[in-house]
Motif scaffolding. Structure first.
Motif, short mmCIF file in Angstrom:
data_model
loop_
_atom_site.label_atom_id
_atom_site.label_comp_id
_atom_site.label_asym_id
_atom_site.label_seq_id
_atom_site.Cartn_x
_atom_site.Cartn_y
_atom_site.Cartn_z
N TYR A 158 2.73 9.16 4.67
CA TYR A 158 2.51 10.00 5.85
C TYR A 158 2.23 9.13 7.07
CZ TYR A 158 1.68 13.60 2.27
OH TYR A 158 1.79 14.44 1.20
N ILE A 159 2.45 9.69 8.25
CA ILE A 159 2.10 8.96 9.48
C ILE A 159 0.84 9.52 10.13
CG2 ILE A 159 4.48 8.30 9.95
CD1 ILE A 159 4.45 10.47 12.18
N TRP A 160 0.44 10.76 9.77
CA TRP A 160 -0.66 11.39 10.51
C TRP A 160 -2.04 10.84 10.18
CZ3 TRP A 160 -2.35 12.94 5.95
CH2 TRP A 160 -1.56 13.71 5.07
N ASN A 161 -2.17 9.97 9.19
CA ASN A 161 -3.46 9.32 8.94
C ASN A 161 -3.43 7.86 9.39
OD1 ASN A 161 -1.74 8.48 6.79
ND2 ASN A 161 -3.53 7.90 5.57
N LYS A 162 -2.52 7.55 10.30
CA LYS A 162 -2.35 6.17 10.75
C LYS A 162 -2.35 6.09 12.28
CE LYS A 162 0.28 4.91 6.63
NZ LYS A 162 0.06 6.21 5.97
N LEU A 163 -2.84 4.96 12.78
CA LEU A 163 -2.83 4.66 14.21
C LEU A 163 -1.91 3.47 14.43
CD1 LEU A 163 -4.13 5.33 17.01
CD2 LEU A 163 -5.81 3.55 16.49
N MET A 165 0.82 -1.21 0.00
CA MET A 165 0.00 0.00 0.00
C MET A 165 0.86 1.27 0.00
SD MET A 165 -2.96 1.09 2.75
CE MET A 165 -1.78 1.00 4.10
N LEU A 166 2.04 1.20 0.58
CA LEU A 166 2.91 2.38 0.67
C LEU A 166 3.43 2.82 -0.69
CD1 LEU A 166 5.06 1.45 3.82
CD2 LEU A 166 3.04 2.93 3.71
N PHE A 167 3.34 1.93 -1.69
CA PHE A 167 3.89 2.24 -3.01
C PHE A 167 2.84 2.32 -4.11
CE2 PHE A 167 7.00 -0.21 -0.53
CZ PHE A 167 7.99 0.77 -0.39
N LEU A 168 1.61 1.87 -3.83
CA LEU A 168 0.55 1.88 -4.85
C LEU A 168 -0.23 3.19 -4.78
CD1 LEU A 168 -0.66 -1.82 -4.52
CD2 LEU A 168 0.76 -0.84 -6.33
N PHE A 179 9.66 5.24 8.56
CA PHE A 179 9.09 4.82 9.85
C PHE A 179 7.98 3.79 9.60
CE2 PHE A 179 6.04 5.00 13.27
CZ PHE A 179 6.80 5.07 14.42
N CYS A 180 7.11 4.05 8.63
CA CYS A 180 6.02 3.12 8.32
C CYS A 180 6.57 1.76 7.90
CB CYS A 180 5.14 3.69 7.21
SG CYS A 180 4.20 5.17 7.66
N VAL A 181 7.62 1.75 7.10
CA VAL A 181 8.22 0.49 6.65
C VAL A 181 8.80 -0.28 7.83
CG1 VAL A 181 10.14 -0.50 5.34
CG2 VAL A 181 8.65 1.20 4.28
N GLU A 182 9.53 0.41 8.70
CA GLU A 182 10.10 -0.26 9.87
C GLU A 182 9.00 -0.85 10.74
OE1 GLU A 182 13.04 -1.05 10.24
OE2 GLU A 182 14.45 0.48 9.57
N TYR A 183 7.91 -0.12 10.88
CA TYR A 183 6.79 -0.59 11.70
C TYR A 183 6.15 -1.83 11.07
CZ TYR A 183 2.51 -0.59 14.44
OH TYR A 183 1.47 -0.95 15.28
N ILE A 184 5.91 -1.79 9.76
CA ILE A 184 5.27 -2.93 9.09
C ILE A 184 6.19 -4.14 9.11
CG2 ILE A 184 4.47 -3.75 6.83
CD1 ILE A 184 3.40 -0.90 6.35
N CYS A 185 7.50 -3.93 9.01
CA CYS A 185 8.44 -5.04 9.14
C CYS A 185 8.30 -5.73 10.49
CB CYS A 185 9.88 -4.54 8.96
SG CYS A 185 10.37 -4.22 7.24
#
Length: 242
Positions: A71-76, A59-62, A101-107
């Motif tokens: 972005y991080i501000w639309n995520k919990l 989703m981060l690339f599509l 940051f999002c990638v590290e979290y999803i990993c």
């Protein structure tokens, strides 16, 4: 959160309602883009669905399907995942650090992600202001360096070939982004810097074959978009074993 951005009064409640079960590690909400007059110009909706770890990374690339999701501000995010894995913003990067940051979290996450169609954030966009400044002092080059780190990180985390291919494509998108904005900013030594980034993108992606593949799909996407007046994503033509 930027000073002129805002979250609707019911944003947190909508986040929690969408989260539901304990196994949900990430919630992604819709967001609205506003102009400087606070008029909504676009709403980026992600639908209502449950995503596994792989689909969450994709989703981060599509962007043509989900809108920009770096972005991080639309995520919990779940606090326990952040603390247990010591996930922090990488201070080496001044650009694209939020998607990293999002990638590290999803990993690190072991549960699922859920998407919420409620507007969670109102983002006020000021065209050219930040980009112009970054282009002139070359901070924007961090976009490529962080994109390369993301590409390598997804390979380290053993994501499947399609996810890695999407991330590799992002190296070329970063090159296009930097080239465009350095031109807008009229940066010094623009030609040398852009040529260097292009050479790095070809080398880091695996060679000229991948660059030619990306350029071809980019051209076809633009032509089809022009004919249909609608955004689509053209799936990658060539894959390789990594």
């Amino acid at each position: 959160m930027d000073a002129d951005d805002k979250m609707p009064d019911n944003a947190l409640g909508n986040f929690m309602a969408c989260r539901g079960e304990e196994r949900t590690d990430l919630v992604v909400g819709a967001y609205a883009i506003e102009d400087k007059e606070k008029q909504t110009v676009e709403v980026l909706r992600v639908g209502e669905s449950e995503l596994n770890r792989i689909d969450s990374a994709n989703m981060l690339f599509l962007e043509n399907k989900y809108g920009y999701q770096g972005y991080i501000w639309n995520k919990l995010f779940k606090r326990s995942v952040v603390l247990e894995n010591n996930i922090r913003f990488d201070e080496r990067y001044r650009f694209n650090e939020d998607r990293l940051f999002c990638v590290e979290y999803i990993c690190a996450m072991k549960g699922v992600a859920k998407t919420c169609d409620d507007i969670i954030y109102n983002y006020v966009k000021h065209p050219g202001s930040t980009i112009g400044t970054m282009g002139k002092d070359l901070r924007i080059l961090d976009d490529y360096t962080s994109s390369l780190y993301i590409y390598e990180r997804l390979k380290e985390c053993h994501f499947p070939r399609r996810t890695v291919s999407l991330s590799r494509d992002n190296l070329f998108f970063s090159y296009d982004f930097i080239r465009h904005n350095l031109k807008l900013a009229d940066a010094e030594e623009q030609g040398r810097v852009v040529g260097n980034i292009k050479s790095r993108a070809i080398r880091d992606s695996g060679g000229m074959l991948f660059f030619a593949d990306n350029r071809l799909r980019r051209f076809l996407s633009r032509q089809i978009n022009h004919l249909r007046s609608n955004k689509i994503y053209v799936e990658t033509i060539f894959y390789c074993s990594l």
